[in-house]
Scaffold this active site. Sequence first.
Site, PDB file in Angstrom:
ATOM      1  N   SER A 281      13.062  87.856 -15.866  1.00  0.00           N
ATOM      2  CA  SER A 281      13.356  89.131 -16.515  1.00  0.00           C
ATOM      3  C   SER A 281      14.804  89.152 -16.973  1.00  0.00           C
ATOM      4  O   SER A 281      15.673  88.519 -16.368  1.00  0.00           O
ATOM      5  CB  SER A 281      13.105  90.296 -15.543  1.00  0.00           C
ATOM      6  OG  SER A 281      13.227  91.542 -16.199  1.00  0.00           O
ATOM      7  N   ASP A 282      15.042  89.864 -18.062  1.00  0.00           N
ATOM      8  CA  ASP A 282      16.401  90.029 -18.561  1.00  0.00           C
ATOM      9  C   ASP A 282      16.492  91.385 -19.243  1.00  0.00           C
ATOM     10  O   ASP A 282      15.494  91.881 -19.786  1.00  0.00           O
ATOM     11  CB  ASP A 282      16.772  88.923 -19.546  1.00  0.00           C
ATOM     12  CG  ASP A 282      18.252  88.931 -19.879  1.00  0.00           C
ATOM     13  OD1 ASP A 282      19.048  88.500 -19.029  1.00  0.00           O
ATOM     14  OD2 ASP A 282      18.609  89.389 -20.979  1.00  0.00           O
ATOM     15  N   GLN A 283      17.669  91.979 -19.209  1.00  0.00           N
ATOM     16  CA  GLN A 283      17.836  93.327 -19.768  1.00  0.00           C
ATOM     17  C   GLN A 283      19.167  93.451 -20.493  1.00  0.00           C
ATOM     18  O   GLN A 283      20.183  92.920 -20.039  1.00  0.00           O
ATOM     19  CB  GLN A 283      17.783  94.368 -18.647  1.00  0.00           C
ATOM     20  CG  GLN A 283      17.892  95.802 -19.126  1.00  0.00           C
ATOM     21  CD  GLN A 283      17.938  96.781 -17.965  1.00  0.00           C
ATOM     22  OE1 GLN A 283      18.961  96.931 -17.306  1.00  0.00           O
ATOM     23  NE2 GLN A 283      16.817  97.412 -17.697  1.00  0.00           N
TER      24      GLN A 283
END
Length: 202
Positions: free
Chosen positions: A70-72
């Site tokens: 995941s990345d944001q």
Amino acid sequence: MSQPELVLASTSPFRRALLERLGLAFTTAAPEVDEQPLPDEPAQALVMRLAEAKARAVAASHPDALIIGSDQVASIDGQILGKPGGHEAAVAQLGLCAGRAVTFQTGLCLLDAASGRAQTLVEPFRVQMRALSPAQIAGYVDRERPFSSAGSFKSEGLGIALFERLEGEDPNTLIGLPLIRLVTLLQGHGIDPLTQGARPLD
């Protein structure tokens, strides 16, 4: 047939805490990934690319696992807001965001390391910030020290006081892991948090 090992490709305590809510056994691994955006790379493309890159970065050491990456990033008017890294930058970021809408794009990847097949998606979340005074911004930064958080706030803490309105399908997305969409992906691999559960392995 036994359930594959579940691995969270992240050292974020916030993502770990979110995944623990599902009650599934999992381990964590630190992905070694360059998180710099490519030239003119849009936020959605960036987080999708990095979510998959993080998952693939730990696949070699977990060749039979299901790996969650995941990345944001946060953006305002198309401008990506990085992690501030320090007090002055955090104050400046919050000053820029005050009274405006901030969009968070969170990339999610579920990688079947055994087959190499990756399922990726991007979950958006929009935050309308309050009109904040310099004193409010300084007080928040002094108390929360959000130097490693995109947009300079932690929604799971005092950061909630910065918001006027939240718009999105899954509030967990704002913290860093869209659990509703993740459950759907896991169920597609025969892993159902509603019928099976255990404590994290590490």
